[in-house]
Write a protein that holds these residues in place. Structure first.
Motif, PDB file in Angstrom:
ATOM      1  N   LEU A   1       0.851  -1.204   0.000  1.00  0.00           N
ATOM      2  CA  LEU A   1       0.000   0.000   0.000  1.00  0.00           C
ATOM      3  C   LEU A   1       0.882   1.247   0.000  1.00  0.00           C
ATOM      4  O   LEU A   1       1.909   1.295   0.672  1.00  0.00           O
ATOM      5  N   THR A   2       0.454   2.257  -0.758  1.00  0.00           N
ATOM      6  CA  THR A   2       1.191   3.520  -0.803  1.00  0.00           C
ATOM      7  C   THR A   2       0.322   4.629  -0.217  1.00  0.00           C
ATOM      8  O   THR A   2      -0.856   4.402   0.093  1.00  0.00           O
ATOM      9  N   LYS A   3       0.916   5.793  -0.102  1.00  0.00           N
ATOM     10  CA  LYS A   3       0.183   6.962   0.436  1.00  0.00           C
ATOM     11  C   LYS A   3      -1.088   7.239  -0.363  1.00  0.00           C
ATOM     12  O   LYS A   3      -2.119   7.571   0.192  1.00  0.00           O
TER      13      LYS A   3
ATOM     14  N   GLN B   1     -10.601  -1.102   5.887  1.00  0.00           N
ATOM     15  CA  GLN B   1     -10.923  -2.475   6.248  1.00  0.00           C
ATOM     16  C   GLN B   1     -10.169  -3.391   5.283  1.00  0.00           C
ATOM     17  O   GLN B   1     -10.147  -3.125   4.081  1.00  0.00           O
ATOM     18  N   VAL B   2      -9.540  -4.432   5.801  1.00  0.00           N
ATOM     19  CA  VAL B   2      -8.783  -5.345   4.936  1.00  0.00           C
ATOM     20  C   VAL B   2      -9.493  -6.694   4.879  1.00  0.00           C
ATOM     21  O   VAL B   2      -9.796  -7.289   5.919  1.00  0.00           O
TER      22      VAL B   2
ATOM     23  N   ILE C   1      -0.358  -6.000   4.685  1.00  0.00           N
ATOM     24  CA  ILE C   1      -1.321  -4.979   4.263  1.00  0.00           C
ATOM     25  C   ILE C   1      -2.060  -4.435   5.480  1.00  0.00           C
ATOM     26  O   ILE C   1      -2.254  -3.227   5.620  1.00  0.00           O
ATOM     27  N   SER C   2      -2.454  -5.328   6.355  1.00  0.00           N
ATOM     28  CA  SER C   2      -3.152  -4.912   7.574  1.00  0.00           C
ATOM     29  C   SER C   2      -2.289  -3.938   8.387  1.00  0.00           C
ATOM     30  O   SER C   2      -2.772  -2.915   8.871  1.00  0.00           O
ATOM     31  N   ASN C   3      -1.008  -4.244   8.501  1.00  0.00           N
ATOM     32  CA  ASN C   3      -0.114  -3.384   9.297  1.00  0.00           C
ATOM     33  C   ASN C   3       0.017  -1.980   8.712  1.00  0.00           C
ATOM     34  O   ASN C   3       0.173  -1.013   9.449  1.00  0.00           O
ATOM     35  N   SER C   4      -0.006  -1.885   7.386  1.00  0.00           N
ATOM     36  CA  SER C   4       0.229  -0.575   6.784  1.00  0.00           C
ATOM     37  C   SER C   4      -1.051   0.124   6.344  1.00  0.00           C
ATOM     38  O   SER C   4      -1.005   1.234   5.820  1.00  0.00           O
ATOM     39  N   ALA C   5      -2.205  -0.505   6.561  1.00  0.00           N
ATOM     40  CA  ALA C   5      -3.471   0.129   6.166  1.00  0.00           C
ATOM     41  C   ALA C   5      -3.742   1.352   7.042  1.00  0.00           C
ATOM     42  O   ALA C   5      -3.304   1.414   8.195  1.00  0.00           O
TER      43      ALA C   5
END
Ligand SMILES: *Cc1c(COP(=O)(O)O)cnc(C)c1O
Length: 301
Positions: free
Chosen positions: A156-158, A188-189, A179-183
């Motif tokens: 995921l990016t900004k 919601q993932v 993905i969950s860590n960086s969301a």
């Protein structure tokens, strides 16, 4: 390194007022596809730093991770050893496109029984491997460890903060955890397991720091590597309409599931969904050899 986000245009999305975008991580690298690139990145860096010369890892005969590790080994100057599940593969591995590719990249194989494969993380088995192969940097099955999660945190990016929901396919769950860590906090993932079983949530909790994720377990199509004619037809039609190829093991099942959920009004109108194309396209050739044997319709390449 970042891949592009591509909008999907389909009548159902207009009808339900859903915005659906796919992140084309399948295009990150020609041979180290999608999330395997993410997962190998920091493992390779560590192996280099610690001056290992050999990478050893595990997988099934069609494994994207085996193909990716073999390719990464060639590019970054490591010998690679693939410990492959299924003694029976030993006689016919050259008919298998994934293993053939891995071999061409320089990977050498050790075929083991399914019983041994279940014990592969045990000390006894690891000791045996070290006696046979000497010093090696061990990457777990599916490539999932803390370094892999760090790589997946870069998916995921900004710019992706505009999405409400982020969807990914799930094997070991490492990608989902990253993905969950960086969301972002409002996101919601949703993970779509490609296999049956309840062990996944526990595994994911080992690496996922937040409670922002859940699993949609309705779209595994009977289990890992299982496909139906309906799924093959869906993948072929999706490709015709969008020009986007999906793999039959992971992303095909995820996209099928997302579109079903949209049809069933699971998402509110105006929801912005980002789905991750985690790659895996090398698996199409292997799947087609199986489909051909069963006289079933093939995936278009
Ligand atoms: C390996 C793989 C996955 C599963 O990733 P995990 O991190 O093990 O959950 C998903 N999609 C593709 C294409 C893969 O090759």
């Amino acid at each position: 390194m970042q891949s592009i986000n591509q909008s999907i245009a389909l009548p159902i999305l207009t009808k339900k007022k859903i915005s659906l975008v796919i992140k084309r991580d399948d295009t990150l690298h020609p041979h180290i596809s999608g999330n395997k690139y993410r997962k190998l990145k920091y493992n390779i860096a560590r192996a280099k730093k610690e001056k290992y010369q050999t990478l050893l890892t595990f997988g099934g005969a069609f494994s994207n991770h085996i193909a990716a590790t073999a390719a990464a080994g060639k590019i970054y100057g490591f010998k690679t050893i693939g410990v492959i599940r299924g003694l029976e593969i030993a006689e016919k591995w050259s008919e298998n496109p994934t293993l053939q590719f891995a071999f061409e990249q320089g990977m050498r194989f050790k075929f083991i029984s399914r019983a041994d494969y279940r014990e592969k993380e045990e000390d006894v088995f690891q000791d045996k491997l070290r006696t046979e192969f000497g010093l090696f940097f061990c990457i777990p099955e599916g490539g999932t460890n803390a370094d892999a999660i760090q790589g997946c945190e870069e998916i995921l990016t900004k710019e992706d903060v505009k999405f409400d929901t982020v969807c990914c396919a799930v094997g070991t769950g490492g990608t989902l955890a990253g993905i969950s860590n960086s969301a972002a906090n409002h996101q919601q993932v949703l993970g779509f397991p490609a296999l049956k079983g309840d062990f996944l949530r526990e595994d994911i909790r080992k690496f996922a720091k937040k409670e922002n994720w859940s699993l949609v377990t309705d779209y595994h199509f009977g289990g890992y590597g299982k496909v139906s004619e309906n799924l093959v037809h869906f993948i072929n039609t999706f490709k015709e309409k969008t020009k986007i190829p999906l793999d039959p093991i992971y992303t095909g099942k995820m996209v099928f599931g997302i579109l079903e959920m949209i049809k069933k009004d699971h998402f509110c109108p105006q929801t912005k969904i980002l789905m991750i194309h985690s790659g895996g396209l090398q698996g199409i050739a292997g799947m087609n050899t199986m489909l051909k044997k069963k006289n079933l319709p093939l995936l278009t390449i």
